[in-house]
Design an enzyme around this catalytic site. Structure first.
Site, PDB file in Angstrom:
ATOM      1  N   GLU A 109       0.845  -1.193   0.000  1.00  0.00           N
ATOM      2  CA  GLU A 109       0.000   0.000   0.000  1.00  0.00           C
ATOM      3  C   GLU A 109       0.880   1.243   0.000  1.00  0.00           C
ATOM      4  OE1 GLU A 109      -3.327   1.777   3.064  1.00  0.00           O
ATOM      5  OE2 GLU A 109      -3.341  -0.384   2.695  1.00  0.00           O
ATOM      6  N   ASP A 111       0.162   5.374   0.606  1.00  0.00           N
ATOM      7  CA  ASP A 111      -0.942   6.185   1.134  1.00  0.00           C
ATOM      8  C   ASP A 111      -0.700   7.680   1.104  1.00  0.00           C
ATOM      9  OD1 ASP A 111      -2.324   3.910   1.920  1.00  0.00           O
ATOM     10  OD2 ASP A 111      -1.568   3.956   3.962  1.00  0.00           O
ATOM     11  N   GLU A 113      -3.203  10.320   3.063  1.00  0.00           N
ATOM     12  CA  GLU A 113      -4.410  10.515   3.862  1.00  0.00           C
ATOM     13  C   GLU A 113      -4.424  11.963   4.332  1.00  0.00           C
ATOM     14  OE1 GLU A 113      -4.526   7.663   7.021  1.00  0.00           O
ATOM     15  OE2 GLU A 113      -5.079   6.018   5.692  1.00  0.00           O
TER      16      GLU A 113
END
Length: 316
Positions: A109, A111, A113
């Site tokens: 993953e 990311d 955010e």
């Protein structure tokens, strides 16, 4: 004709799986920049909407549910660009995400955010990298602009050498491939693009001390100009003949020569993102971001790692 070419050879006994992996590694696909064609709204019960003939997508969050979407295609290395306008006003307790992820145990993953905040306080941009199911590589930043006032471009460059996080094409983070010193790096699992808007008021804003104000709901984030320039794993089709055959990659037709039980592929390799790194100006820009806007770096958190910082921190 492509300006650069790359040739690879392997035994016929390697079977179609290896052919699939190799061809996927080099088969470049670019999205059509239309949300109807590029993504599926996967949850939220109509809270995710595609508008303006596919040019705009909005996600909404209320007290009952958030919403999210994912790309139709999955990629094994890519450059992904997305323009976002984040939840305006009092966005405390909300998290807007834009990330790449594989599926299953031991997932990879990458990311972005965006942690909301009470009115007048800055968003926190949270970044992380997971490889083989393990993350704990967080860096956080504030931004040098108001991300709710206008659209800004957030990009992930993922190639075999490094991962680069960019904001309006300015690098804010580079995660190098440090497999040589035993650090896992995402490179074998294809990933889709995901985005979501959801309630995280138990932790997102000041550690959960500031809760979402549901009288301001629905909270809405907007997306446009999605572009995925990557090695498209999901739409790959292969047709092969015994000799002097053809490999069909979507709309690309590439010749395959079958000689002495060896399949030889000659494929284009002229996509800059596949080897992208920071030049002198990029390194200076990264240092500026780190010095002015970084608010957390796991590589300086000695309390968190009393037995010693992770190996990639020492290397960098």
């Amino acid at each position: 004709a492509p300006s650069k070419m790359a040739s690879f050879a392997f035994s016929e006994s390697s079977a179609m799986l290896l052919l699939l992996v190799l061809v996927t590694y080099l088969a470049v696909a670019t999205s059509a920049a239309n949300f109807y064609q590029d993504v599926d709204v996967t949850w939220g019960n109509q809270r995710g909407k595609i508008l303006n003939g596919g040019q705009l997508l909005t996600l909404s969050l209320d007290k009952f549910s958030g919403s999210g979407f994912q790309s139709k295609n999955e990629y094994l290395f890519a450059r992904i660009d997305m323009q976002l306008k984040l939840v305006p006003g009092n966005s405390a307790g909300t998290v807007t995400t834009f990330y790449l992820s594989s599926q299953g145990p031991g997932h990879d993953e990458i990311d972005f955010e965006f942690l909301g905040n009470s009115s007048g306080n800055p968003y926190t941009v949270h970044t992380n990298v997971y490889a083989q199911g393990k993350g704990n590589k967080e860096q956080q930043f504030h931004l040098w602009f108001d991300p709710t006032a206008a659209f800004h471009t957030y990009s992930i460059v993922w190639n075999p050498q490094r991962i680069i996080f960019l904001v309006d094409n300015s690098p804010i983070r580079v995660f190098q491939n440090s497999e040589a010193i035993g650090v896992p790096f995402p490179k074998t699992q294809p990933m889709r693009v995901y985005s979501s808007l959801w309630n995280a008021d138990d932790w997102a804003t000041q550690g959960g001390r500031v809760k979402a104000d549901w009288t301001k709901a629905p909270f809405t984030a907007s997306y446009r100009n999605y572009n995925a320039n990557g090695l498209d794993f999901s739409s790959l089709t292969i047709k092969s003949k015994k000799s002097n055959g053809t490999i069909e990659l979507g709309c690309r037709i590439l010749e395959a020569n079958h000689l002495d039980s060896t399949l030889v592929l000659t494929l284009p390799s002229d996509q800059a993102w596949q080897t992208q790194e920071l030049d002198f100006a990029g390194r200076n820009r990264l240092r500026w971001v780190e010095s002015k806007f970084m608010i957390y770096n796991y590589c300086t958190d000695f309390k968190r790692f009393p037995q010693g910082l992770p190996a990639e921190c020492k290397r960098s």
